[in-house]
Design a protein around this motif. Sequence first.
Motif, PDB file in Angstrom:
ATOM      1  N   ALA A   1       0.832  -1.206   0.000  1.00 58.86           N
ATOM      2  CA  ALA A   1       0.000   0.000   0.000  1.00 58.86           C
ATOM      3  C   ALA A   1       0.865   1.254   0.000  1.00 58.86           C
ATOM      4  N   ALA A   2       2.016   1.207   0.670  1.00 53.88           N
ATOM      5  CA  ALA A   2       2.912   2.368   0.709  1.00 53.88           C
ATOM      6  C   ALA A   2       3.524   2.616  -0.663  1.00 53.88           C
ATOM      7  N   ILE A   3       3.830   1.542  -1.387  1.00 59.97           N
ATOM      8  CA  ILE A   3       4.383   1.701  -2.734  1.00 59.97           C
ATOM      9  C   ILE A   3       3.325   2.284  -3.666  1.00 59.97           C
ATOM     10  N   LEU A   4       2.117   1.729  -3.600  1.00 52.77           N
ATOM     11  CA  LEU A   4       1.039   2.212  -4.466  1.00 52.77           C
ATOM     12  C   LEU A   4       0.681   3.667  -4.170  1.00 52.77           C
ATOM     13  N   ALA A   5       0.829   4.070  -2.910  1.00 54.31           N
ATOM     14  CA  ALA A   5       0.517   5.455  -2.545  1.00 54.31           C
ATOM     15  C   ALA A   5       1.471   6.449  -3.205  1.00 54.31           C
ATOM     16  N   LEU A   6       2.675   5.982  -3.563  1.00 52.56           N
ATOM     17  CA  LEU A   6       3.655   6.861  -4.212  1.00 52.56           C
ATOM     18  C   LEU A   6       3.469   6.899  -5.724  1.00 52.56           C
ATOM     19  N   ALA A   7       2.708   5.976  -6.273  1.00 54.92           N
ATOM     20  CA  ALA A   7       2.530   5.893  -7.722  1.00 54.92           C
ATOM     21  C   ALA A   7       1.646   7.022  -8.231  1.00 54.92           C
TER      22      ALA A   7
ATOM     23  N   PRO B   1       0.665   7.135 -12.039  1.00 56.44           N
ATOM     24  CA  PRO B   1       0.857   6.721 -13.432  1.00 56.44           C
ATOM     25  C   PRO B   1       0.327   7.713 -14.458  1.00 56.44           C
ATOM     26  N   ASP B   2      -0.656   8.511 -14.093  1.00 59.40           N
ATOM     27  CA  ASP B   2      -1.222   9.480 -15.033  1.00 59.40           C
ATOM     28  C   ASP B   2      -0.715  10.888 -14.795  1.00 59.40           C
ATOM     29  N   ASP B   3       0.275  11.032 -13.919  1.00 62.70           N
ATOM     30  CA  ASP B   3       0.852  12.335 -13.580  1.00 62.70           C
ATOM     31  C   ASP B   3      -0.237  13.365 -13.257  1.00 62.70           C
ATOM     32  N   ARG B   4      -1.094  12.980 -12.335  1.00 62.14           N
ATOM     33  CA  ARG B   4      -2.204  13.869 -11.971  1.00 62.14           C
ATOM     34  C   ARG B   4      -1.724  15.157 -11.304  1.00 62.14           C
ATOM     35  N   ASP B   5      -0.556  15.121 -10.670  1.00 61.72           N
ATOM     36  CA  ASP B   5      -0.085  16.355 -10.032  1.00 61.72           C
ATOM     37  C   ASP B   5       0.700  17.240 -11.000  1.00 61.72           C
ATOM     38  N   GLY B   6       0.896  16.768 -12.242  1.00 61.00           N
ATOM     39  CA  GLY B   6       1.498  17.595 -13.273  1.00 61.00           C
ATOM     40  C   GLY B   6       2.957  17.936 -13.082  1.00 61.00           C
ATOM     41  N   ASP B   7       3.687  17.118 -12.315  1.00 62.14           N
ATOM     42  CA  ASP B   7       5.104  17.431 -12.098  1.00 62.14           C
ATOM     43  C   ASP B   7       6.030  16.749 -13.101  1.00 62.14           C
ATOM     44  N   GLY B   8       5.449  16.035 -14.075  1.00 61.26           N
ATOM     45  CA  GLY B   8       6.256  15.379 -15.087  1.00 61.26           C
ATOM     46  C   GLY B   8       6.789  14.025 -14.664  1.00 61.26           C
ATOM     47  N   VAL B   9       6.438  13.580 -13.478  1.00 63.84           N
ATOM     48  CA  VAL B   9       6.909  12.293 -12.949  1.00 63.84           C
ATOM     49  C   VAL B   9       5.697  11.385 -12.758  1.00 63.84           C
ATOM     50  N   SER B  10       5.745  10.196 -13.329  1.00 64.99           N
ATOM     51  CA  SER B  10       4.566   9.331 -13.298  1.00 64.99           C
ATOM     52  C   SER B  10       4.959   7.895 -12.975  1.00 64.99           C
ATOM     53  N   GLY B  11       5.518   7.668 -11.820  1.00 67.43           N
ATOM     54  CA  GLY B  11       5.936   6.335 -11.425  1.00 67.43           C
ATOM     55  C   GLY B  11       4.776   5.358 -11.356  1.00 67.43           C
ATOM     56  N   ARG B  12       5.062   4.112 -11.701  1.00 66.04           N
ATOM     57  CA  ARG B  12       4.045   3.065 -11.626  1.00 66.04           C
ATOM     58  C   ARG B  12       4.722   1.755 -11.231  1.00 66.04           C
ATOM     59  N   PRO B  13       3.983   0.843 -10.597  1.00 68.95           N
ATOM     60  CA  PRO B  13       4.578  -0.433 -10.201  1.00 68.95           C
ATOM     61  C   PRO B  13       4.712  -1.383 -11.379  1.00 68.95           C
ATOM     62  N   ASN B  14       5.711  -2.251 -11.306  1.00 68.66           N
ATOM     63  CA  ASN B  14       5.770  -3.392 -12.212  1.00 68.66           C
ATOM     64  C   ASN B  14       5.035  -4.545 -11.538  1.00 68.66           C
ATOM     65  N   ARG B  15       4.689  -5.563 -12.310  1.00 65.31           N
ATOM     66  CA  ARG B  15       3.968  -6.697 -11.747  1.00 65.31           C
ATOM     67  C   ARG B  15       4.559  -8.004 -12.250  1.00 65.31           C
TER      68      ARG B  15
ATOM     69  N   CYS C   1      11.487  10.886  -6.891  1.00 68.64           N
ATOM     70  CA  CYS C   1      11.599   9.449  -7.153  1.00 68.64           C
ATOM     71  C   CYS C   1      12.455   8.760  -6.096  1.00 68.64           C
ATOM     72  N   HIS C   2      13.597   9.359  -5.781  1.00 68.63           N
ATOM     73  CA  HIS C   2      14.468   8.810  -4.742  1.00 68.63           C
ATOM     74  C   HIS C   2      13.944   9.278  -3.379  1.00 68.63           C
ATOM     75  N   VAL C   3      12.791   8.738  -3.009  1.00 66.70           N
ATOM     76  CA  VAL C   3      12.118   9.154  -1.776  1.00 66.70           C
ATOM     77  C   VAL C   3      13.047   8.864  -0.591  1.00 66.70           C
TER      78      VAL C   3
ATOM     79  N   ALA D   1      15.872   5.162   2.427  1.00 64.99           N
ATOM     80  CA  ALA D   1      15.713   4.263   1.282  1.00 64.99           C
ATOM     81  C   ALA D   1      16.130   4.913  -0.030  1.00 64.99           C
ATOM     82  N   TYR D   2      15.743   6.163  -0.233  1.00 61.65           N
ATOM     83  CA  TYR D   2      16.014   6.906  -1.466  1.00 61.65           C
ATOM     84  C   TYR D   2      15.523   6.152  -2.698  1.00 61.65           C
ATOM     85  N   THR D   3      14.307   5.641  -2.599  1.00 58.27           N
ATOM     86  CA  THR D   3      13.643   5.002  -3.724  1.00 58.27           C
ATOM     87  C   THR D   3      12.145   5.004  -3.464  1.00 58.27           C
ATOM     88  N   ASP D   4      11.370   4.897  -4.540  1.00 56.13           N
ATOM     89  CA  ASP D   4       9.932   4.672  -4.394  1.00 56.13           C
ATOM     90  C   ASP D   4       9.543   3.275  -4.862  1.00 56.13           C
TER      91      ASP D   4
END
Length: 379
Positions: A148-154, A156-170, A272-274, A294-297
């Motif tokens: 849930a913590a990983i998904l909370a950082l995702a 994928p549609d860059d809704r906040d408009g910062d140009g960063v759109s991280g998404r999980p792999n499966r 990205c490097h949270v 950790a310096y990662t999401d």
Amino acid sequence: MSQRWRFIGLLGVLAACRAVEPGDPLPGLSRAERAQFVHGRAEFARAFDPESGLGPLFNANACGECHESPVLGGVGDELEVHVSAVRPDGSCDTLENQGGPVIQQHATPALEAALGIDREPLPSDGARATRSSPVVFGRGLLDAVPEAAILALADPDDRDGDGVSGRPNRFFDGRIGRFGRKAFVPTLREFNDGAFAFEQGLTSPALPVEETIGGAPIPPGVDTTPEPEISQQVTEAADRFVRFLAAPTPSVSPHRTRRGAHLFARIGCATCHVPELRTGPSAIAALRTKRFRAYTDLLLHEMGPELADICLGDAAPSEFRTEPLIGLRVVEQFLHDGRAATIEQAIELHAGEASAARDRFRALKPKDRAALLAFLRAL
């Protein structure tokens, strides 16, 4: 309070503040867990030979061969070869029918005599990639971060408009991945079990079937060690060592790198490097609800065409998991394929979603750039 109790109290404070060095176990392990760590370290360092199951194809004869500098669990100087192909429908083919996704670079004498090869042949099609050996410090902590913590950082549609759109792999079965340069493997145990098979050619109860030779079966008489070649006890011991490796504390006190840490966040690297993640519930107290650097999401990010190589799972060739910067100070070659000789070169090669942060780095005044790099070199 007596002088004796003041002294004991001071010792407790000093112990709590002691720096965690690369290769140290997690603080707070029980006596039994520390014994497991020590036993697991021996298994991690153990060198195998063909008589004990090595091969017939392999990249290394010990876990510690690829994770050895400056201590067990650190980096290695090996570069692996990985392959895959994007199918016409857009899905990813790991080319298992041609020996993929890991192409082993060494062969046992028996295989060499039987087939006249000293390494696994490359597939006739698909893309190739090289992979450097990362540190494995703090991986037990990363494993304990809730999905849930990983998904909370995702985003994928860059809704906040910062140009960063991280998404999980499966993974194949839909579980969220987090390990490997493409964040494909869901759990540390699966990743460690896979390393015995893919890197050393060792079968285990988890993976009891030998790998192929470029997709073809192993010739008769080449590998006579019965399966599984290593026991559950061996794989569990090695897993405990990796799981109990601590995330090292920075080599420089925080107040001396405060300026660099501030710049790291200000120019957008921390998107990205949270810097900090928190573990969830765990049967191991030393891993339970712990905040750590950790310096990662643990998410995939598009990094531009220059870094693109292979697909894996849902990850496109140009997508990579944000590399954890745990133990960065012991790393000698940077990025997923080791192409960068310095941290600064690695930053310069960031593109795609990291372009804006890279450009802000380029625009820093020399004094600020030096402060940021000093912060990173201390991690």
